[in-house]
Design an enzyme around this catalytic site. Structure first.
Site, PDB file in Angstrom:
ATOM      1  N   THR A   1       0.824  -1.205   0.000  1.00 52.87           N
ATOM      2  CA  THR A   1       0.000   0.000   0.000  1.00 52.87           C
ATOM      3  C   THR A   1       0.857   1.254   0.000  1.00 52.87           C
ATOM      4  O   THR A   1       2.078   1.198   0.204  1.00 52.87           O
ATOM      5  CB  THR A   1      -0.929   0.047   1.232  1.00 52.87           C
ATOM      6  OG1 THR A   1      -0.126   0.057   2.424  1.00 52.87           O
ATOM      7  CG2 THR A   1      -1.859  -1.140   1.261  1.00 52.87           C
ATOM      8  N   GLU A   2       0.200   2.352  -0.222  1.00 54.05           N
ATOM      9  CA  GLU A   2       0.832   3.667  -0.145  1.00 54.05           C
ATOM     10  C   GLU A   2       1.442   3.870   1.244  1.00 54.05           C
ATOM     11  O   GLU A   2       0.849   3.485   2.248  1.00 54.05           O
ATOM     12  CB  GLU A   2      -0.267   4.706  -0.401  1.00 54.05           C
ATOM     13  CG  GLU A   2       0.149   6.137  -0.412  1.00 54.05           C
ATOM     14  CD  GLU A   2      -1.032   7.051  -0.687  1.00 54.05           C
ATOM     15  OE1 GLU A   2      -0.827   8.277  -0.710  1.00 54.05           O
ATOM     16  OE2 GLU A   2      -2.168   6.556  -0.892  1.00 54.05           O
TER      17      GLU A   2
ATOM     18  N   CYS B   1       2.513   5.969   4.483  1.00 53.44           N
ATOM     19  CA  CYS B   1       1.906   7.102   5.169  1.00 53.44           C
ATOM     20  C   CYS B   1       2.827   7.618   6.266  1.00 53.44           C
ATOM     21  O   CYS B   1       3.552   6.857   6.891  1.00 53.44           O
ATOM     22  CB  CYS B   1       0.570   6.702   5.782  1.00 53.44           C
ATOM     23  SG  CYS B   1      -0.584   6.083   4.569  1.00 53.44           S
TER      24      CYS B   1
ATOM     25  N   ASP C   1      -6.127   0.542   5.859  1.00 52.14           N
ATOM     26  CA  ASP C   1      -6.491  -0.748   6.449  1.00 52.14           C
ATOM     27  C   ASP C   1      -7.809  -1.276   5.902  1.00 52.14           C
ATOM     28  O   ASP C   1      -8.749  -1.560   6.646  1.00 52.14           O
ATOM     29  CB  ASP C   1      -6.574  -0.642   7.969  1.00 52.14           C
ATOM     30  CG  ASP C   1      -5.251  -1.012   8.625  1.00 52.14           C
ATOM     31  OD1 ASP C   1      -4.270  -1.215   7.891  1.00 52.14           O
ATOM     32  OD2 ASP C   1      -5.200  -1.107   9.856  1.00 52.14           O
TER      33      ASP C   1
END
Length: 332
Positions: A144-145, A147, A210
């Site tokens: 995922t990206e 953060c 999530d």
């Protein structure tokens, strides 16, 4: 002072028409001496066999995982990783599947759901790049990206935050939820809490992450699985018969935590007590700490009975959130 020196030297030297280049050279030399200029040292090329210190690499060879742990929970661990194709930092999410090993249909459903999540594109939803199952390790892996921080950590770090800032964060969360809930088919997050809402502190950009426990529902918008974080779970979720409005309840609890810095129902020391209070309609004690009456009323709307609970799109039109909107926020 240096600028004056340069001008005087330039004028004096340029009076001789036979030495214009010499004057410029001396001027440049003088500037270099005054500024103590140094040539940058050359960076040696790494050896050809020098490799990234990856712990593991995905089957395509595109993503590499480092050993650095960014976060962990009951369901998964998140590691620092790198996208070698795009040259960007990413997050490697790893889910242990042993809890689902007795029911293969759950694994199949997870795969189909995640495949759909890969197609989601919204400014307030974390990007899911890739996923696969590691048969040998019995794990499901998500890329995922990356953060900067989740909202819980960020809020603890910055304890003095205005209602205006909380409204900005809330609008962005609701925009993400509205996108999920109006998607065809509808997607319910089911585990929304401040630890999986992420923020880029430089620009105040908020994103929902999530999505591994999200579920896809049909036209009835009804789901029947008991999943989530107990402190944020709506009463009907415990009854295993619910719609996307369970996410609105969770959002209300997130808003409560954003304001009070207290996890809802932290007065309870076990899950049974949380369950009893939630299903009986008893408000968390943290509600007493909400000093702004308009904010308190807004939270109560979010965590009210399902039939009275507004949708994300309706909340975005609420006067509480529309008050004091910055013009530049819509451009984020």
């Amino acid at each position: 002072m240096m600028r004056m020196k340069v001008r005087k030297m330039g004028v004096g030297l340029m009076q001789s028409s036979t030495q214009p280049f010499l004057a410029q050279s001396r001027t440049a030399l003088h500037i270099n001496q005054d500024c103590s200029y140094r040539m940058p040292s050359a960076i040696p090329d790494p050896p050809e066999d020098d490799e990234e210190p990856f712990v593991e690499v995905d089957p395509t060879g595109r993503f590499g995982r480092y050993s650095d742990l960014l976060g962990s929970g009951a369901v998964k661990k998140v590691y620092r990783a790198f996208d070698q194709r795009e040259g960007i930092d990413v997050a490697w999410n790893q889910v242990r599947l042993r809890n689902f090993s007795s029911d293969p249909s759950v694994i199949i459903r997870l795969h189909s759901e995640i495949e759909l999540l890969k197609t989601l594109k919204h400014d307030n939803i974390i990007v899911l790049y890739h996923f696969w199952k590691d048969v040998d390790k019995n794990t499901l892996n998500f890329i995922t990206e990356a953060c900067e921080s989740n909202l819980r950590e960020y809020r603890k770090k910055h304890r003095h935050v205005s209602i205006k800032a909380i409204k900005k964060w809330s609008r962005q969360i609701l925009k993400g939820l509205d996108y999920l809930h109006t998607h065809e088919p509808c997607i319910i997050h089911r585990d929304l809490n401040c630890s999986n809402i992420f923020i880029n502190g430089n620009v105040g950009k908020v994103k929902i992450g999530d999505l591994g426990l999200a579920t896809i529902v049909g036209k009835s918008h009804a789901a029947h699985s008991l999943l989530g974080t107990p402190e944020y779970m709506a009463p009907e979720l415990y009854e295993e018969n619910y719609t996307e409005l369970v996410d609105i309840y969770s959002f209300g609890m997130c808003l409560l935590e954003m304001d009070t810095l207290e996890i809802p129902y932290s007065e309870c020391d076990n899950l049974a007590k949380i369950y009893k209070k939630v299903t009986s309609g008893v408000m968390p004690q943290a509600m007493k700490k909400v000093s702004d009456p308009e904010l308190k009323a807004f939270i109560e709307r979010c965590i009210g009975q399902p039939r009275m609970r507004p949708s994300a799109s309706q909340l975005l039109l609420d006067s509480f959130l529309s008050d004091g909107i910055d013009l530049d926020e819509n451009d984020l």
